[in-house]
Design an enzyme around this catalytic site. Structure first.
Site, PDB file in Angstrom:
ATOM      1  N   VAL A  83       0.878  -1.161   0.000  1.00 59.48           N
ATOM      2  CA  VAL A  83       0.000   0.000   0.000  1.00 59.48           C
ATOM      3  C   VAL A  83       0.918   1.215   0.000  1.00 59.48           C
ATOM      4  O   VAL A  83       1.667   1.422   0.953  1.00 59.48           O
ATOM      5  CB  VAL A  83      -0.915   0.043   1.239  1.00 59.48           C
ATOM      6  CG1 VAL A  83      -1.927   1.189   1.109  1.00 59.48           C
ATOM      7  CG2 VAL A  83      -1.635  -1.277   1.430  1.00 59.48           C
ATOM      8  N   GLU A  84       0.878   1.994  -1.068  1.00 57.16           N
ATOM      9  CA  GLU A  84       1.804   3.116  -1.229  1.00 57.16           C
ATOM     10  C   GLU A  84       1.147   4.434  -0.842  1.00 57.16           C
ATOM     11  O   GLU A  84      -0.069   4.565  -0.841  1.00 57.16           O
ATOM     12  CB  GLU A  84       2.287   3.205  -2.684  1.00 57.16           C
ATOM     13  CG  GLU A  84       3.081   2.014  -3.166  1.00 57.16           C
ATOM     14  CD  GLU A  84       2.191   0.906  -3.695  1.00 57.16           C
ATOM     15  OE1 GLU A  84       0.959   1.056  -3.632  1.00 57.16           O
ATOM     16  OE2 GLU A  84       2.743  -0.108  -4.165  1.00 57.16           O
ATOM     17  N   GLY A  85       1.982   5.421  -0.553  1.00 59.14           N
ATOM     18  CA  GLY A  85       1.481   6.769  -0.319  1.00 59.14           C
ATOM     19  C   GLY A  85       0.716   6.949   0.969  1.00 59.14           C
ATOM     20  O   GLY A  85      -0.148   7.823   1.071  1.00 59.14           O
ATOM     21  N   ASN A  92      -4.043   7.429   0.392  1.00 61.08           N
ATOM     22  CA  ASN A  92      -4.393   6.294  -0.440  1.00 61.08           C
ATOM     23  C   ASN A  92      -5.702   5.694   0.096  1.00 61.08           C
ATOM     24  O   ASN A  92      -5.768   5.284   1.254  1.00 61.08           O
ATOM     25  CB  ASN A  92      -3.267   5.260  -0.384  1.00 61.08           C
ATOM     26  CG  ASN A  92      -3.490   4.071  -1.289  1.00 61.08           C
ATOM     27  OD1 ASN A  92      -4.617   3.679  -1.564  1.00 61.08           O
ATOM     28  ND2 ASN A  92      -2.405   3.482  -1.755  1.00 61.08           N
TER      29      ASN A  92
END
Length: 468
Positions: A83-85, A92
């Site tokens: 899970v990015e950001g 996100n």
């Protein structure tokens, strides 16, 4: 009956209160593909009152490229894993689902110790200060690239490759020649985009909108796909009808007809195609009449990359552990040769039980060929798992890569409907293509376009010109 998807390895999905696969009059909308974008689009449509939905899925599971598999007694993620950001300026939307709603086990990926974990080809570790100096220079060049990227015209006509930007900044003017420079270059670019700097757009990845802050690794027994199951379970139930492979989509002003591999035909007012762009580029699904030239050109503007995670199980641990020891880089004289390694955290176990090698190539490693990575005292692997994304006709790769010179205009074309045929998928996400949240948001965006037509009769989809 309570709508649920928990028991399903999906096959055909229908709304709980429209349980028949096909009525004489057909459905309101057929969605092709039960991956993140297809399920997200269906949820948005159902919330807008378009409840007569049929989702056709070619594989035996919900989630598409979000898929777990048992390997060595541990569930590993074949596809999406991060899970990015998280905690960035724009959160996100996947993170609250992972961390709060479902409470999937996760941990922050730690890249801080990278410089002290770069291994030599003939054994041993490179001096941390030397690697850090090379890494610092690479970061400086990327910052310069971000400033240059901000000055480029939005049309994409001034776009260039990341490689060109590096040369303009006099970074590795003759190419990365040393093993350390090669692996750092690979880690910063190929490891993220599954493509080398020479074919990756500067304008659209530097700076990368996704990485505003932290990156979290999902390691839960339920799998990252549990998010898709959760979303689907809010409005769908499983129908035990077997895998349904769509081979032909006929469309006209009055509706659509979807023909499957077993020669069944399902009719609807609209169809939403949420397959990968790799599938659109293949001959799996035929459109009748043929898609217009502008649509075909937009489809073939994009690349479908191959990002392969190779899972290796060993009879015992031989790698160092502790803080800053999550990732290891192997500085081979061959650029990208099994370069990025990470310890696989086992759900329910604080110890690591194997090494996962991320490699942007789909080839079987030699079981003894990894001895140079972490020294000579390496036992033979007892098991190896290599996903074959490219050869799978239902995927044809792992995620899309944004080529040089492509801008919002081409993305708008790729997403735009053709009559009653609509399109969704991570490849239609302007800012987050290639990511789980890109697929999720694209499903919502494409559903909104369809809703405007179905509810408000606003069916003419305007695409601003490339230079507007």
């Amino acid at each position: 009956m309570t709508p649920t998807i928990a028991t399903a390895l999906v096959l055909a999905l229908t709304l709980a209160h429209h349980a028949s696969l096909a009525s004489a009059a057909g459905h309101r909308v057929i969605i092709v593909g039960a991956g993140m974008s297809g399920i997200s689009a269906g949820k948005r449509l159902s919330e807008a009152g378009i409840t007569d939905l049929l989702i056709l899925e070619a594989t035996d599971h919900v989630g598409g490229r979000m898929r777990k598999r048992n390997f060595g007694g541990v569930n590993v993620e074949m596809g999406a894993n991060w899970v990015e950001g998280v905690n960035g300026g724009k959160m996100n939307p996947i993170w609250p689902l992972v961390n709060s709603t479902l409470k999937l086990r996760n941990f922050r990926s730690d890249f801080d110790g990278l410089a002290e974990n770069v291994y030599k080809e003939r054994g041993g570790v490179y001096d941390r200060a030397y690697v850090q100096k090379r890494l610092h220079r690479s970061n400086e060049v990327e910052e310069g690239g971000a400033k240059l990227s901000a000055k480029l015209r939005p049309s994409g006509q001034d776009d260039m490759s990341i490689l060109t930007m590096q040369r303009l900044n006099n970074h590795l003017p003759n190419g990365p020649a040393s093993p350390v420079d090669m692996i750092l270059d690979y880690f910063k670019h190929d490891y993220e985009f599954a493509e080398p700097p020479r074919v990756t757009s500067l304008q659209n990845v530097v700076p990368l909108a996704t990485f505003r802050d932290y990156v979290y690794f999902v390691a839960d027994r339920r799998g990252y796909e549990a998010i898709v199951h959760h979303l689907a379970g809010q409005y769908l139930e499983a129908d035990k009808s077997g895998n349904i492979v769509v081979r032909e989509i006929s469309h006209s002003g009055s509706g659509v007809a979807v023909k499957t591999e077993d020669d069944k035909v399902y009719k609807a007012d609209y169809v939403m195609v949420s397959t990968s762009v790799g599938v659109l580029q293949s001959d799996l699904i035929q459109f009748k009449p043929r898609l217009p030239a502008w649509k075909i050109l937009s489809i073939y503007q994009f690349d479908m990359a191959v990002y392969t995670k190779i899972f290796v199980k060993f009879p015992r641990k031989f790698w160092p552990e502790g803080k800053g020891r999550e990732f290891f880089l192997y500085a081979s004289s061959r650029r990208g040769y099994y370069g990025v390694w990470r310890r696989q955290r086992s759900p329910g176990d604080r110890h690591r039980r194997g090494v996962e090698a991320d490699r942007a190539a789909a080839r079987q490693p030699d079981q003894g060929g990894d001895r140079g990575v972490l020294g000579e005292d390496v036992p033979d692997a007892t098991d190896i798992l290599v996903p074959r994304w490219w050869s799978d006709r239902f995927y044809r790769g792992t995620f899309s890569n944004w080529p040089i010179g492509v801008n919002r205009y081409e993305y708008d074309q790729l997403r735009a409907p053709v009559g009653r045929v609509y399109f969704s998928g991570e490849h239609t996400s302007e800012h987050y293509n290639g990511y789980v949240h890109g697929a999720y948001l694209s499903g919502i965006d494409s559903a909104d376009i369809l809703i405007k037509c179905a509810h408000k009769r606003m069916c003419k989809h305007h695409i601003p010109g490339k230079f507007e």
